[in-house]
Design an enzyme around this catalytic site. Sequence first.
Site, PDB file in Angstrom:
ATOM      1  N   LYS A   1       2.332  -3.164   5.892  1.00 47.76           N
ATOM      2  CA  LYS A   1       2.545  -3.073   4.469  1.00 47.76           C
ATOM      3  C   LYS A   1       3.971  -2.633   4.212  1.00 47.76           C
ATOM      4  O   LYS A   1       4.531  -2.791   3.164  1.00 47.76           O
ATOM      5  CB  LYS A   1       1.477  -1.681   3.894  1.00 47.76           C
ATOM      6  CG  LYS A   1       0.103  -2.401   4.035  1.00 47.76           C
ATOM      7  CD  LYS A   1      -0.336  -3.508   3.133  1.00 47.76           C
ATOM      8  CE  LYS A   1      -1.657  -3.949   3.257  1.00 47.76           C
ATOM      9  NZ  LYS A   1      -1.811  -5.139   2.125  1.00 47.76           N
TER      10      LYS A   1
ATOM     11  N   TYR B   1      -1.343  -1.511  10.757  1.00 48.53           N
ATOM     12  CA  TYR B   1      -1.529  -1.752   9.066  1.00 48.53           C
ATOM     13  C   TYR B   1      -0.376  -1.141   8.026  1.00 48.53           C
ATOM     14  O   TYR B   1       0.031  -1.975   7.422  1.00 48.53           O
ATOM     15  CB  TYR B   1      -3.208  -1.283   8.732  1.00 48.53           C
ATOM     16  CG  TYR B   1      -3.245  -1.372   7.070  1.00 48.53           C
ATOM     17  CD1 TYR B   1      -3.680  -2.622   6.431  1.00 48.53           C
ATOM     18  CD2 TYR B   1      -3.273  -0.172   6.321  1.00 48.53           C
ATOM     19  CE1 TYR B   1      -3.962  -2.541   5.249  1.00 48.53           C
ATOM     20  CE2 TYR B   1      -3.162  -0.186   4.975  1.00 48.53           C
ATOM     21  CZ  TYR B   1      -3.875  -1.577   4.341  1.00 48.53           C
ATOM     22  OH  TYR B   1      -4.057  -1.691   2.903  1.00 48.53           O
TER      23      TYR B   1
ATOM     24  N   SER C   1       0.698  -1.041   0.139  1.00 45.09           N
ATOM     25  CA  SER C   1      -0.088   0.058   0.059  1.00 45.09           C
ATOM     26  C   SER C   1       0.997   1.303   0.005  1.00 45.09           C
ATOM     27  O   SER C   1       1.984   1.254   0.670  1.00 45.09           O
ATOM     28  CB  SER C   1      -0.798  -0.061   1.287  1.00 45.09           C
ATOM     29  OG  SER C   1      -1.527   1.331   1.508  1.00 45.09           O
TER      30      SER C   1
HETATM   31  P1  NAP Z   1     -11.683  -5.503  -0.650  1.00 41.18           P
HETATM   32  O1  NAP Z   1     -12.496  -5.052  -1.800  1.00 41.18           O
HETATM   33  O2  NAP Z   1     -12.639  -5.232   0.748  1.00 41.18           O
HETATM   34  O3  NAP Z   1     -11.699  -6.957  -0.906  1.00 41.18           O
HETATM   35  C1  NAP Z   1     -11.353  -7.928   0.004  1.00 41.18           C
HETATM   36  C2  NAP Z   1     -11.254  -9.346  -0.192  1.00 41.18           C
HETATM   37  O4  NAP Z   1     -10.640 -10.055   0.852  1.00 41.18           O
HETATM   38  C3  NAP Z   1     -12.716  -9.891  -0.277  1.00 41.18           C
HETATM   39  O5  NAP Z   1     -12.612 -11.019  -1.208  1.00 41.18           O
HETATM   40  C4  NAP Z   1     -12.671 -10.663   0.995  1.00 41.18           C
HETATM   41  O6  NAP Z   1     -13.611 -11.826   0.886  1.00 41.18           O
HETATM   42  C5  NAP Z   1     -11.210 -11.224   1.111  1.00 41.18           C
HETATM   43  N1  NAP Z   1     -10.716 -11.673   2.508  1.00 41.18           N
HETATM   44  C6  NAP Z   1     -10.562 -10.638   3.766  1.00 41.18           C
HETATM   45  N2  NAP Z   1     -10.160 -11.224   4.517  1.00 41.18           N
HETATM   46  C7  NAP Z   1      -9.485 -12.498   4.187  1.00 41.18           C
HETATM   47  C8  NAP Z   1      -8.664 -13.473   4.794  1.00 41.18           C
HETATM   48  N3  NAP Z   1      -8.381 -13.336   5.903  1.00 41.18           N
HETATM   49  N4  NAP Z   1      -8.440 -14.456   3.901  1.00 41.18           N
HETATM   50  C9  NAP Z   1      -8.958 -14.602   2.664  1.00 41.18           C
HETATM   51  N5  NAP Z   1      -9.636 -13.434   2.161  1.00 41.18           N
HETATM   52  C10 NAP Z   1      -9.953 -12.555   2.941  1.00 41.18           C
HETATM   53  O7  NAP Z   1     -10.297  -4.939  -0.769  1.00 41.18           O
HETATM   54  P2  NAP Z   1      -9.171  -4.591  -1.318  1.00 41.18           P
HETATM   55  O8  NAP Z   1      -9.459  -2.896  -1.244  1.00 41.18           O
HETATM   56  O9  NAP Z   1      -9.283  -5.106  -2.993  1.00 41.18           O
HETATM   57  O10 NAP Z   1      -7.968  -5.036  -0.683  1.00 41.18           O
HETATM   58  C11 NAP Z   1      -7.190  -5.713  -1.624  1.00 41.18           C
HETATM   59  C12 NAP Z   1      -5.568  -5.516  -1.049  1.00 41.18           C
HETATM   60  O11 NAP Z   1      -5.166  -4.150  -1.475  1.00 41.18           O
HETATM   61  C13 NAP Z   1      -5.529  -5.438   0.591  1.00 41.18           C
HETATM   62  O12 NAP Z   1      -4.116  -6.249   0.678  1.00 41.18           O
HETATM   63  C14 NAP Z   1      -5.281  -4.086   1.001  1.00 41.18           C
HETATM   64  O13 NAP Z   1      -4.421  -3.769   1.901  1.00 41.18           O
HETATM   65  C15 NAP Z   1      -4.769  -3.397  -0.478  1.00 41.18           C
HETATM   66  N6  NAP Z   1      -4.899  -2.118  -0.537  1.00 41.18           N
HETATM   67  C16 NAP Z   1      -6.237  -1.537  -0.897  1.00 41.18           C
HETATM   68  C17 NAP Z   1      -6.132  -0.232  -1.092  1.00 41.18           C
HETATM   69  C18 NAP Z   1      -7.691   0.393  -1.469  1.00 41.18           C
HETATM   70  O14 NAP Z   1      -7.618   1.711  -1.560  1.00 41.18           O
HETATM   71  N7  NAP Z   1      -8.533  -0.278  -1.555  1.00 41.18           N
HETATM   72  C19 NAP Z   1      -5.301   0.760  -0.853  1.00 41.18           C
HETATM   73  C20 NAP Z   1      -3.770   0.062  -0.676  1.00 41.18           C
HETATM   74  C21 NAP Z   1      -3.755  -1.162  -0.542  1.00 41.18           C
HETATM   75  P3  NAP Z   1     -14.098 -12.507   2.089  1.00 41.18           P
HETATM   76  O15 NAP Z   1     -15.001 -11.672   3.002  1.00 41.18           O
HETATM   77  O16 NAP Z   1     -15.044 -13.882   1.650  1.00 41.18           O
HETATM   78  O17 NAP Z   1     -13.112 -13.157   2.748  1.00 41.18           O
END
Ligand code: NAP
Length: 278
Positions: free
Chosen positions: A186, A182, A169
Amino acid sequence: MSCRAMLKCVARSLLMNYATGRRMMSQGNLAGKIAIVTASTDGIGLAAARALGQRGAHVVVSSRRKENVDKAVSLLQAENIQVTGTTCNVGKREDRERLVNMTVEHCGGVDILVSNAAVNPFFGNIMESTEEVWDKILDVNVKSAFLLTKLVVPQMEKKGGGSIVFISSVAGYQPMQGLGPYSVSKTALLGLTRALAPELGHSNIRVNCVAPGIIKTRFSSALWENEGIMEEFNRQMAIKRIGQPDEVGRVIAFLCSDDASYLTGETITVTGGMGTRL
Ligand code: NAP
């Protein structure tokens, strides 16, 4: 040549280019590859699975909830993507093992791992975070990424190489206020990428990382639903809008492809220009 004949000629050539483009896309530069993407039933993980699948890979999607897995599998199948699904909570050893074993048995090996899962159970001053918070965040966000790597590397070695991508991130470079533990988790992934790349280079396995900025997913909704916070972020962005999951998914797919064959130990920020480094 008459004007009409010329138009016909241009139309035919456009059609041929379109058909060739479609054919190339369906063959794809990841045809025959098998890709595990964790936490891939929503957001960035789902977008990464789609981007890999569109380039010809067979993708294995997973997350904790079966109904989410089933939905993602149906969605990707409807887009003609080769996909297999299973539940996997990356924080659980037996789930990680089952995911990798199932992939090997069902698909014949592993070429690509996108370690995307993360949690953030805490918002507040870092000095108020507890041992339980740190255990959970480090287990899911950092340890599981390494332990999954340990499981897939022997499989990649059997196939003569592979590609691993961690999802960090922008907060890994500059800790975000209220998201101390968090953010630190990262930062650890940036280090993990650097630590693994030289060791796995000998096995022809590339290890890279993607650091997204503010991407429109459920995970980040507390940020993008808050106008004040978004105003501040917008000030820091060169591209003045929130990112979309597929804009990260395509970068992940690039890193997994031969187009990135000389790229390892690197982190690409996908932030619209926010928090980038010299
Ligand atoms: P998201 O749209 O909320 O999706 C989260 C996914 O993770 C869902 O499929 C959820 O499904 C699954 N999940 C949650 N806990 C889990 C676990 N313990 N084991 C396996 N699956 C799990 O999230 P996102 O924003 O795409 O985030 C994905 C990655 O991007 C993360 O590493 C996050 O830190 C990183 N990131 C995101 C952003 C942002 O702005 N969105 C920015 C920087 C980094 P279930 O509920 O069925 O488990």
